[in-house]
Design a protein around this motif. Structure first.
Motif, mmCIF file in Angstrom:
data_model
loop_
_atom_site.group_PDB
_atom_site.id
_atom_site.type_symbol
_atom_site.label_atom_id
_atom_site.label_comp_id
_atom_site.label_asym_id
_atom_site.label_seq_id
_atom_site.Cartn_x
_atom_site.Cartn_y
_atom_site.Cartn_z
ATOM 1 N N ILE A 1 0.993 -1.399 0.153
ATOM 2 C CA ILE A 1 0.136 0.170 0.065
ATOM 3 C C ILE A 1 0.962 1.050 0.090
ATOM 4 O O ILE A 1 2.158 1.207 0.368
ATOM 5 N N PHE A 2 0.060 2.165 -0.339
ATOM 6 C CA PHE A 2 0.867 3.486 -0.203
ATOM 7 C C PHE A 2 -0.132 4.496 0.426
ATOM 8 O O PHE A 2 -1.060 4.719 -0.110
ATOM 9 N N ASP A 3 0.125 5.039 1.500
ATOM 10 C CA ASP A 3 -0.671 5.567 2.484
ATOM 11 C C ASP A 3 -0.398 6.651 3.309
ATOM 12 O O ASP A 3 0.990 6.678 3.648
ATOM 13 N N ILE A 4 -1.046 7.360 3.865
ATOM 14 C CA ILE A 4 -0.708 8.506 5.146
ATOM 15 C C ILE A 4 -0.362 7.506 6.430
ATOM 16 O O ILE A 4 -0.987 6.728 6.677
ATOM 17 N N VAL A 5 0.848 8.040 6.851
ATOM 18 C CA VAL A 5 1.295 7.482 8.071
ATOM 19 C C VAL A 5 1.587 8.577 9.213
ATOM 20 O O VAL A 5 2.344 9.573 8.855
ATOM 21 N N SER A 6 1.141 8.377 10.059
ATOM 22 C CA SER A 6 1.495 9.341 11.309
ATOM 23 C C SER A 6 2.162 8.622 12.290
ATOM 24 O O SER A 6 3.471 8.974 12.472
ATOM 25 N N SER A 7 1.635 7.628 12.972
ATOM 26 C CA SER A 7 2.351 7.216 14.224
ATOM 27 C C SER A 7 2.825 5.745 13.703
ATOM 28 O O SER A 7 3.683 5.177 14.339
ATOM 29 N N GLY A 8 1.961 5.156 12.678
ATOM 30 C CA GLY A 8 2.395 3.887 12.429
ATOM 31 C C GLY A 8 1.429 2.576 13.018
ATOM 32 O O GLY A 8 1.608 1.610 12.478
ATOM 33 N N GLY A 9 0.827 3.194 13.988
ATOM 34 C CA GLY A 9 -0.156 2.149 14.616
ATOM 35 C C GLY A 9 -1.072 1.471 13.777
ATOM 36 O O GLY A 9 -1.268 0.190 14.060
ATOM 37 N N THR A 10 -1.381 2.210 12.824
ATOM 38 C CA THR A 10 -2.610 1.331 11.832
ATOM 39 C C THR A 10 -1.931 0.350 11.052
ATOM 40 O O THR A 10 -2.382 -0.766 10.883
ATOM 41 N N LEU A 11 -0.726 0.740 10.675
ATOM 42 C CA LEU A 11 0.118 -0.316 9.763
ATOM 43 C C LEU A 11 0.192 -1.666 10.538
ATOM 44 O O LEU A 11 0.083 -2.750 10.302
ATOM 45 N N VAL A 12 0.670 -1.453 12.017
ATOM 46 C CA VAL A 12 1.154 -2.522 12.787
ATOM 47 C C VAL A 12 -0.212 -3.373 12.987
ATOM 48 O O VAL A 12 -0.175 -4.430 12.887
ATOM 49 N N GLN A 13 -1.238 -2.652 13.297
ATOM 50 C CA GLN A 13 -2.520 -3.453 13.312
ATOM 51 C C GLN A 13 -2.796 -4.246 12.535
ATOM 52 O O GLN A 13 -3.420 -5.330 12.414
ATOM 53 N N ASN A 14 -2.496 -3.931 10.902
ATOM 54 C CA ASN A 14 -2.763 -4.683 10.093
ATOM 55 C C ASN A 14 -1.848 -5.391 9.185
ATOM 56 O O ASN A 14 -1.566 -5.924 8.204
ATOM 57 N N GLY A 15 -0.814 -5.881 10.294
ATOM 58 C CA GLY A 15 0.293 -6.672 9.621
ATOM 59 C C GLY A 15 1.264 -6.107 8.712
ATOM 60 O O GLY A 15 1.860 -6.953 7.909
ATOM 61 N N LEU A 16 1.431 -4.857 8.749
ATOM 62 C CA LEU A 16 2.244 -4.272 7.621
ATOM 63 C C LEU A 16 3.552 -3.392 8.414
ATOM 64 O O LEU A 16 3.505 -3.247 9.354
ATOM 65 N N ARG A 17 4.273 -3.213 7.415
ATOM 66 C CA ARG A 17 5.705 -2.081 8.100
ATOM 67 C C ARG A 17 5.757 -1.268 6.777
ATOM 68 O O ARG A 17 6.032 -1.584 5.689
ATOM 69 N N GLU A 18 6.111 -0.221 7.172
ATOM 70 C CA GLU A 18 6.597 0.836 6.675
ATOM 71 C C GLU A 18 8.033 0.641 5.946
ATOM 72 O O GLU A 18 9.195 0.325 6.540
ATOM 73 N N VAL A 19 8.389 0.715 4.545
ATOM 74 C CA VAL A 19 9.414 0.603 3.882
ATOM 75 C C VAL A 19 10.241 1.687 2.867
ATOM 76 O O VAL A 19 11.210 1.761 2.681
ATOM 77 N N GLU A 20 9.323 2.742 2.559
ATOM 78 C CA GLU A 20 9.696 3.747 1.799
ATOM 79 C C GLU A 20 8.775 4.786 2.359
ATOM 80 O O GLU A 20 7.723 4.965 2.104
ATOM 81 N N GLN A 21 9.535 6.006 2.585
ATOM 82 C CA GLN A 21 8.841 7.268 3.095
ATOM 83 C C GLN A 21 8.897 8.105 1.772
ATOM 84 O O GLN A 21 10.204 8.605 1.398
ATOM 85 N N VAL A 22 8.157 8.477 1.163
ATOM 86 C CA VAL A 22 7.988 9.149 -0.174
ATOM 87 C C VAL A 22 7.648 10.449 -0.211
ATOM 88 O O VAL A 22 8.290 11.440 -0.673
ATOM 89 N N PHE A 23 6.784 10.907 0.740
ATOM 90 C CA PHE A 23 6.268 12.141 0.592
ATOM 91 C C PHE A 23 5.916 12.852 2.128
ATOM 92 O O PHE A 23 5.428 12.376 2.866
ATOM 93 N N ARG A 24 6.631 13.714 2.310
ATOM 94 C CA ARG A 24 6.250 14.469 3.577
ATOM 95 C C ARG A 24 5.345 15.711 3.498
ATOM 96 O O ARG A 24 5.490 16.316 2.826
#
Length: 283
Positions: free
Chosen positions: A153-176
């Motif tokens: 996925i490519f989506d907004i990340v603030s704390s990263g908690g939602t990714l963890v809850q859905n079994g995902l991990r952040e691999v590329e920070q593309v846009f701030r």
């Protein structure tokens, strides 16, 4: 009179309303009301979805707008970025299932990515020579890999908690991203003057964030030592006290260095130190 578009609800609405309040602008929003008159500034407030704000400003339906920089970049419309507002800070990132052995952006070659920001993602993949399938969806992007809709996925990340809850991990920070004030290109002189007044108010609030106003009593013979520790916006303010050998020193200090400075001031004889919040700073 300016017309400003703001987010009707969502992550930027509360902070936008707080900024307007701090700027002396009161907005009373009625239920189901799309537009209202501001009090304390000649301005109408238009409530829109965040992704509609760049288009409304581009078309001149609104003269200015407060919206996430990510929405401006995604729409790719020729609006004018007037200033960054320092809230709503987040990033848009690529994420994959946590068990994936990620090897870099090339991992996405030939794979499907779910996102609400296809243009930003397409630009990233193009810059990195990756040919991936971009699947545009609105909302609940993070469940796409779980249900087999996408490989990542490519989506907004603030704390990263939602990714963890859905079994995902952040691999590329593309846009701030953060909230920005945008304007229609070619505003007339009257509206440009009003916009500059609005920016002046916003800037005084933003400039004061993270600052404290500090007052202290100090022996005059230690004044040079204290001044060396505490440069102000130009220089500290020094006032005489009734006791001839003492003075009062006033200065603005960054919050992150406040306690270290206070400890050093006490060493040079400072007493009666008061720390006050700084609401606005007019430069």
């Amino acid at each position: 009179m300016l017309r400003i578009a703001i987010q009707a609800k969502g992550r930027l609405n509360e902070e936008t309303m707080a900024l307007l309040t701090d700027a002396g602008i009161r907005v009373v929003a009625g239920k189901r009301k799309l537009m209202t008159q501001a009090i304390g500034f000649p301005m109408e407030v238009l409530y829109l979805r965040d992704d509609d704000i760049p288009q409304a400003v581009y078309m001149g339906v609104a003269d200015v707008g407060i919206v996430g920089l990510n929405e401006v970049a995604e729409k790719e419309l020729p609006v004018v970025e007037e200033m960054r507002l320092g809230f709503g800070i987040c990033r848009i990132s690529l994420a994959v299932p946590r068990e994936v052995d990620y090897s870099g952006a090339v991992w996405f070659e030939g794979r499907r990515v779910a996102t609400s920001y296809p243009h930003i993602l397409q630009n990233f993949f193009k810059a990195n020579g990756v040919n991936a399938e971009i699947h545009e969806i609105a909302g609940s992007v993070e469940i796409a890999p779980l249900v087999g809709m996408a490989d990542g996925i490519f989506d907004i990340v603030s704390s990263g908690g939602t990714l963890v809850q859905n079994g995902l991990r952040e691999v590329e920070q593309v846009f701030r991203s953060e909230a920005v004030l945008i304007a229609t290109a070619g505003l007339d002189d009257d509206k440009r003057r009003e916009l500059e007044k609005l920016k002046f108010r916003f800037r005084s609030i933003i400039d004061s964030k993270g600052l404290k106003y500090v007052l202290m009593n100090l022996p005059k013979n230690r004044l040079d030592e204290a001044i060396a520790l505490l440069p102000g916006m130009r220089s500290p303010t020094i006032l005489p006290l009734a006791e001839e050998d003492w003075c009062s020193l006033h200065v603005v200090i960054n919050e992150h260095e406040l306690w270290e400075k206070i400890e050093r001031l006490k060493v040079v004889g400072a007493e009666g130190i008061l720390v006050l919040p700084l609401e606005n700073m007019i430069r």
